[in-house]
Design an enzyme around this catalytic site. Sequence first.
Site, mmCIF file in Angstrom:
data_model
loop_
_atom_site.group_PDB
_atom_site.id
_atom_site.type_symbol
_atom_site.label_atom_id
_atom_site.label_comp_id
_atom_site.label_asym_id
_atom_site.label_seq_id
_atom_site.Cartn_x
_atom_site.Cartn_y
_atom_site.Cartn_z
ATOM 1 N N HIS A 14 -15.430 -15.922 -5.541
ATOM 2 C CA HIS A 14 -14.784 -17.235 -5.799
ATOM 3 C C HIS A 14 -15.464 -17.868 -7.007
ATOM 4 C CE1 HIS A 14 -12.881 -21.141 -4.144
ATOM 5 N NE2 HIS A 14 -13.349 -21.415 -5.355
ATOM 6 N N HIS A 16 -14.900 -20.156 -10.853
ATOM 7 C CA HIS A 16 -14.124 -20.879 -11.868
ATOM 8 C C HIS A 16 -14.739 -20.609 -13.237
ATOM 9 C CE1 HIS A 16 -11.953 -23.208 -8.813
ATOM 10 N NE2 HIS A 16 -13.089 -23.132 -8.140
ATOM 11 N N ASN A 42 -6.963 -22.244 -11.276
ATOM 12 C CA ASN A 42 -6.622 -23.674 -11.414
ATOM 13 C C ASN A 42 -6.921 -24.202 -12.818
ATOM 14 O OD1 ASN A 42 -9.421 -23.481 -10.845
ATOM 15 N ND2 ASN A 42 -9.495 -25.515 -9.927
ATOM 16 N N LYS A 100 -3.572 -17.781 -4.478
ATOM 17 C CA LYS A 100 -4.395 -18.894 -3.990
ATOM 18 C C LYS A 100 -3.558 -20.097 -3.595
ATOM 19 C CE LYS A 100 -8.189 -21.370 -3.465
ATOM 20 N NZ LYS A 100 -9.356 -21.669 -4.283
ATOM 21 N N HIS A 137 -7.686 -22.890 -0.099
ATOM 22 C CA HIS A 137 -8.548 -24.090 -0.112
ATOM 23 C C HIS A 137 -8.176 -24.842 1.147
ATOM 24 C CE1 HIS A 137 -10.851 -27.518 -1.957
ATOM 25 N NE2 HIS A 137 -10.199 -28.106 -0.965
ATOM 26 N N HIS A 175 -14.697 -21.090 0.554
ATOM 27 C CA HIS A 175 -15.808 -22.056 0.601
ATOM 28 C C HIS A 175 -15.858 -22.872 1.897
ATOM 29 C CE1 HIS A 175 -12.582 -24.635 -0.789
ATOM 30 N NE2 HIS A 175 -12.777 -24.459 -2.078
ATOM 31 N N ASP A 248 -18.123 -20.380 -5.888
ATOM 32 C CA ASP A 248 -17.358 -21.581 -6.255
ATOM 33 C C ASP A 248 -18.042 -22.314 -7.403
ATOM 34 O OD1 ASP A 248 -15.282 -23.403 -6.228
ATOM 35 O OD2 ASP A 248 -16.134 -24.614 -4.619
ATOM 36 N N ALA A 264 -15.297 -33.138 -8.954
ATOM 37 C CA ALA A 264 -15.871 -32.335 -7.870
ATOM 38 C C ALA A 264 -16.193 -30.937 -8.377
ATOM 39 C CB ALA A 264 -14.885 -32.253 -6.720
HETATM 40 N N1 LIG Z 1 -15.018 -26.876 -5.535
HETATM 41 C C1 LIG Z 1 -14.867 -27.910 -6.330
HETATM 42 O O1 LIG Z 1 -15.429 -28.968 -6.035
HETATM 43 N N2 LIG Z 1 -14.148 -27.864 -7.481
HETATM 44 C C2 LIG Z 1 -13.360 -26.754 -7.956
HETATM 45 C C3 LIG Z 1 -12.056 -26.612 -7.234
HETATM 46 C C4 LIG Z 1 -12.159 -26.036 -5.831
HETATM 47 O O2 LIG Z 1 -12.637 -24.921 -5.642
HETATM 48 O O3 LIG Z 1 -11.734 -26.697 -4.875
HETATM 49 C C5 LIG Z 1 -13.091 -26.945 -9.450
HETATM 50 O O4 LIG Z 1 -12.220 -26.268 -9.996
HETATM 51 O O5 LIG Z 1 -13.776 -27.762 -10.070
HETATM 52 ZN ZN LIG Z 2 -13.317 -23.257 -6.179
HETATM 53 ZN ZN LIG Z 3 -11.362 -25.186 -3.471
#
Ligand SMILES: NC(=O)N[C@@H](CC(=O)O)C(=O)O
Ligand SMILES: [Zn+2]
Ligand SMILES: [Zn+2]
Length: 344
Positions: A14, A16, A42, A100, A137, A175, A248, A264
């Site tokens: 997982h 980003h 995303n 997803k 999610h 997560h 994550d 976040a």
């Molecule tokens: N985990 C997070 O707090 N943020 C993630 C999005 C996600 O995984 O929900 C993001 O893309 O910033």
């Molecule tokens: Zn994430």
């Molecule tokens: Zn998420």
Amino acid sequence: MSDVLTITRPDDWHLHLRDGATMADVLPHTARQFARAIIMPNLRPPVTTTEQAAAYRDRILKALPAGMQFEPLMVLYLTNNTPPDEIRRAKDSGFVHAVKLYPAGATTNSDAGVTDLGKCYKTLEVMQELNMPFLVHGEVTDPAIDLFDREAVFIDRIMLPLRKVMPELKVVFEHITTKEAADFVMSDAGPTAATITAHHLLFNRNEIFKGGIRPHYYCLPVLKRETHRQALVAAAISGSDRFFLGTDSAPHAKGLKEHACGCAGCYTALHALELYAQAFDQAGALDKFEAFASFNGPAFYDLPRNAGTVTLRRESWTIPSELPMGDTTVVPLSAGEQINWKMA
Ligand SMILES: NC(=O)N[C@@H](CC(=O)O)C(=O)O
Ligand SMILES: [Zn+2]
Ligand SMILES: [Zn+2]
């Protein structure tokens, strides 16, 4: 007590990476530690088609520094309108490994997400038929539900009904942050698994408020109370093959975290394996780390284990206060703190 830990090269299930200059700066951190990663879709706009996933994959591979080996495992972002045929194209591509679910409004860049999972059942049926994992999610977006309860309520309102109609669909509860989610994953009759982040293994929600509000500990789903953290550690070290590593790692510019309405996400790609090693070490379960980091994920995704190994040593070092990222900086989780493991 062992001071050296050598494990089969792990994967991050997982991640980003974002895009452009941000991606170019964060990608080497991941590629240094992990052979592969599940790349979250995303972006703005989101990666909703196999064609977009192919283009994104090319950009990732182009951004990879020469000499580094890394395979991005691509994911499609489910919308209310993802046609069943898109799943067939994704499966045929060989490089799309999952789809997803972002409930609309649940998290960063989820506006284009699903408003009602019932609209997606035809598409989910094809995923079930083709063995395409469904990554979730798992938080409801109902504003009447307390922020800290949104994951547990998601199990009752979405997961259990989904399982009734799609008993064979592969589901990854992403997560997870609660005992309820860990218990659900452990006991569900269907092919269910979960990723667990390093930060949810290491910290409870007190961390966000220690001496003042600390935005770099804010992510979604938000950190929970200590009993939940303990349940996540117990799941990770249980030996169950349903739990695996997913950082994550979610880079946001420093100024957008330290903000009146901060984003976040925790940035952990820099030191992911070291953070996890610290968590497993604290639990006295370093012997369980390799399966969690390197075996359980590929088994669930029907992929081979990686060749080669990585080595971590017990050695204290200080996490940097910030790192360059595009035309800005990013603050890694636990910036300025000491950590007891170091990658060789
Ligand atoms: N985990 C997070 O707090 N943020 C993630 C999005 C996600 O995984 O929900 C993001 O893309 O910033
Ligand atoms: Zn994430
Ligand atoms: Zn998420």
